[in-house]
Design a protein around this motif. Structure first.
Motif, short mmCIF file in Angstrom:
data_model
loop_
_atom_site.label_atom_id
_atom_site.label_comp_id
_atom_site.label_asym_id
_atom_site.label_seq_id
_atom_site.Cartn_x
_atom_site.Cartn_y
_atom_site.Cartn_z
N ALA A 52 0.87 -1.17 0.00
CA ALA A 52 0.00 0.00 0.00
C ALA A 52 0.90 1.21 0.00
O ALA A 52 1.70 1.40 0.93
CB ALA A 52 -0.91 0.01 1.23
N ALA A 53 0.80 2.02 -1.05
CA ALA A 53 1.64 3.21 -1.20
C ALA A 53 3.12 2.84 -1.05
O ALA A 53 3.89 3.52 -0.37
CB ALA A 53 1.25 4.26 -0.17
N ASP A 54 3.51 1.72 -1.68
CA ASP A 54 4.90 1.23 -1.71
C ASP A 54 5.37 0.63 -0.39
O ASP A 54 6.49 0.14 -0.31
CB ASP A 54 5.87 2.34 -2.13
CG ASP A 54 5.64 2.78 -3.56
OD1 ASP A 54 5.29 1.92 -4.38
OD2 ASP A 54 5.78 3.98 -3.84
N ARG A 55 4.54 0.67 0.65
CA ARG A 55 4.90 0.00 1.90
C ARG A 55 4.84 -1.52 1.69
O ARG A 55 3.91 -2.02 1.05
CB ARG A 55 3.94 0.41 3.00
CG ARG A 55 4.17 -0.27 4.35
CD ARG A 55 3.04 0.06 5.30
NE ARG A 55 2.99 1.47 5.58
CZ ARG A 55 3.30 2.02 6.76
NH1 ARG A 55 3.67 1.25 7.76
NH2 ARG A 55 3.23 3.32 6.94
N VAL A 56 5.81 -2.24 2.20
CA VAL A 56 5.83 -3.69 2.10
C VAL A 56 5.65 -4.27 3.50
O VAL A 56 6.39 -3.90 4.42
CB VAL A 56 7.16 -4.20 1.49
CG1 VAL A 56 7.16 -5.72 1.38
CG2 VAL A 56 7.40 -3.56 0.12
N VAL A 57 4.68 -5.14 3.67
CA VAL A 57 4.40 -5.75 4.96
C VAL A 57 4.43 -7.26 4.80
O VAL A 57 3.73 -7.81 3.95
CB VAL A 57 3.02 -5.31 5.51
CG1 VAL A 57 2.75 -5.95 6.88
CG2 VAL A 57 2.94 -3.79 5.60
N GLU A 58 5.24 -7.94 5.59
CA GLU A 58 5.33 -9.39 5.54
C GLU A 58 5.52 -9.95 6.93
O GLU A 58 6.15 -9.32 7.80
CB GLU A 58 6.50 -9.85 4.66
CG GLU A 58 6.31 -9.61 3.19
CD GLU A 58 7.32 -10.36 2.34
OE1 GLU A 58 8.06 -11.19 2.90
OE2 GLU A 58 7.36 -10.12 1.12
N VAL A 97 15.96 -11.87 6.35
CA VAL A 97 17.10 -11.77 5.44
C VAL A 97 16.63 -11.82 3.99
O VAL A 97 17.05 -11.02 3.14
CB VAL A 97 18.13 -12.88 5.72
CG1 VAL A 97 19.18 -12.94 4.61
CG2 VAL A 97 18.79 -12.68 7.07
N GLU A 98 15.73 -12.74 3.68
CA GLU A 98 15.25 -12.88 2.30
C GLU A 98 14.43 -11.67 1.87
O GLU A 98 14.50 -11.24 0.71
CB GLU A 98 14.44 -14.17 2.15
CG GLU A 98 15.30 -15.42 2.24
CD GLU A 98 16.51 -15.35 1.32
OE1 GLU A 98 16.33 -15.05 0.11
OE2 GLU A 98 17.64 -15.57 1.80
N LEU A 99 13.64 -11.11 2.80
CA LEU A 99 12.86 -9.92 2.48
C LEU A 99 13.78 -8.75 2.14
O LEU A 99 13.59 -8.05 1.14
CB LEU A 99 11.97 -9.55 3.67
CG LEU A 99 11.22 -8.21 3.59
CD1 LEU A 99 10.24 -8.20 2.41
CD2 LEU A 99 10.50 -7.92 4.91
N VAL A 100 14.79 -8.52 2.98
CA VAL A 100 15.73 -7.42 2.73
C VAL A 100 16.52 -7.67 1.45
O VAL A 100 16.72 -6.75 0.63
CB VAL A 100 16.67 -7.24 3.93
CG1 VAL A 100 17.78 -6.24 3.62
CG2 VAL A 100 15.89 -6.80 5.16
N ARG A 101 16.94 -8.92 1.22
CA ARG A 101 17.69 -9.25 0.01
C ARG A 101 16.86 -8.94 -1.24
O ARG A 101 17.39 -8.49 -2.26
CB ARG A 101 18.08 -10.73 0.03
CG ARG A 101 19.11 -11.12 -1.03
CD ARG A 101 19.23 -12.63 -1.12
NE ARG A 101 19.56 -13.24 0.15
CZ ARG A 101 20.79 -13.41 0.61
NH1 ARG A 101 21.82 -12.99 -0.10
NH2 ARG A 101 20.99 -14.00 1.77
N ARG A 102 15.56 -9.18 -1.16
CA ARG A 102 14.70 -9.00 -2.32
C ARG A 102 14.31 -7.54 -2.56
O ARG A 102 14.32 -7.06 -3.69
CB ARG A 102 13.43 -9.85 -2.15
CG ARG A 102 12.51 -9.88 -3.36
CD ARG A 102 11.33 -10.82 -3.16
NE ARG A 102 10.40 -10.35 -2.15
CZ ARG A 102 10.24 -10.90 -0.96
NH1 ARG A 102 10.96 -11.95 -0.59
NH2 ARG A 102 9.35 -10.42 -0.11
#
Length: 285
Positions: A6-12, A108-113
Motif C-alpha cells: 500500500a503506497a509502496d509499503r511492504v508488509v510481511e 534476510v530474504e525480504l531485505v535481500r529481495r
C-alpha cells in the motif's frame, strides 16, 4: 506467507514478527525497516553513508575512529536488520571482510529481495544465532564485533551475560573493539549491568548517548565501546557533540559512577533488556 503493498509499503510476516519496509517520504531511495512496529533500520540505497538513526551514527563514528581512515577491517555483525552498518563499512572501508549473523531467515530474504545490498564476496550474511556464531568462530579473528540484536524490542538474555562477553573478547584480535547498541530507560538497570559485565573482560569502556538517556530521564539508545586499549574518547566526544542530535561520552570515573556498583550478569541469572514504554514508537510509523 501473507504480503500486501500500500503506497509502496511492504508488509510481511517474518520469523520473529511482522516486518514493514516503509519508504522515506523525504529521501528518494531510502527505507525504514520496522519489526512489530519498532524501528530497526533505515537504509539509503543511493548513499549508504547517510545514517538516519543517531545510534547508528554513533556506531559508525566508533568504526571511523578505531583505525586509520579507509583501512579495511574484519567485522562481525551480530544482528543484521537491513544491513545499514555493513553497507556503510563496505563504502567507507573498501576491501573490508564482513560477516553478518541474523537469526531471522525470512527477514534476510525480504531485505535481500526489496533492499538488495551490492554483491560483494567479502560481505557474507548467514542465518544463525549470535551466540552460536561466536562459539564457532576462531580466536582473534575480528577487528570489530558489532552487536545490535533485538527480539521484541529487547536484547535477548543470552546476549547479556559475562559468558557471552567472554566469547566476544575471545574472537577479537588483541587491539579489537566491541561495539554494542544498548536500549534502556530509567533506572538504567540493563545499561549499568552491561557496563559492569563487559568491563570485566574488556576493561577499557566508554558509553555514547543522549544526555537525558544517560541521566535516566527517558528511554533511548546507548552505544557501548569496549576493548583492551583506551578508546578514542576525545574524538568520539567531538563527533557526538556535533551530531544532529548531540550526545555525550561517559568514560573513566564518570563511567564508574554511572555503573554504580552494578553486578556482573551471568548466564544463570541473565534477563533480557527492559522493553520500551508503550507507545514509544507510534509517532514514527
Amino acid at each position: 506467507m501473507g504480503r500486501k503493498r500500500a503506497a509502496d509499503r511492504v508488509v510481511e510476516q517474518v520469523d520473529t514478527g511482522q516486518a514493514e519496509l516503509v519508504p522515506d517520504p523525504d529521501r528518494a531511495g531510502s527505507w525504514t525497516l520496522l519489526l512489530d512496529g519498532a524501528p530497526q533500520s533505515h537504509v539509503d540505497l543511493t548513499d549508504p553513508t547517510h545514517l538516519e538513526f543517531e545510534y547508528v551514527r554513533r556506531l559508525a563514528a566508533a568504526v571511523d575512529l578505531i583505525a586509520p581512515a579507509g583501512a579495511p577491517l574484519r567485522v562481525l555483525h551480530l544482528g543484521g536488520g537491513a544491513l545499514t552498518l555493513p553497507r556503510y563499512v563496505s563504502t567507507t572501508r573498501p576491501g573490508s571482510s564482513q560477516r553478518v549473523s541474523e537469526v531471522d531467515g525470512a527477514l534476510v530474504e525480504l531485505v535481500r529481495r526489496v533492499l538488495p545490498w551490492p554483491s560483494d564476496a567479502r560481505l557474507r550474511v548467514r542465518v544463525q544465532d549470535a551466540r552460536a556464531v561466536l562459539a564457532a568462530t576462531r580466536e582473534a579473528s575480528y577487528d570489530v564485533v558489532v552487536a545490535d540484536v533485538f527480539a521484541g524490542a529487547r536484547t535477548p538474555a543470552h546476549l547479556t551475560s559475562v559468558e557471552y562477553a567472554a566469547e566476544v573478547a575471545r574472537v577479537l584480535r588483541p587491539a579489537g573493539w566491541y561495539l554494542a547498541n544498548l536500549a534502556d530507560g530509567p533506572p538504567l538497570r540493563h545499561a549499568r549491568g552491561q557496563v559492569a559485565t563487559v568491563r570485566s573482560v574488556l576493561p577499557q569502556v566508554c558509553l555514547v548517548a543522549d544526555a537525558a538517556v544517560l541521566r535516566g530521564r527517558r528511554y533511548g539508545n546507548l552505544v557501548l565501546v569496549a576493548g583492551r586499549t583506551t578508546p578514542p574518547v576525545p574524538e568520539l566526544s567531538r563527533r557526538a557533540a556535533g551530531d544532529w542530535f548531540p550526545g555525550r561520552v561517559v568514560a573513566g570515573d564518570e563511567l564508574d559512577r554511572f555503573a554504580g556498583g552494578a553486578a556482573v550478569v551471568r548466564d544463570a541469572d541473565a534477563t533480557g533488556s527492559d522493553p520500551p514504554p508503550p507507545g514509544l514508537f507510534s509517532v514514527r510509523r
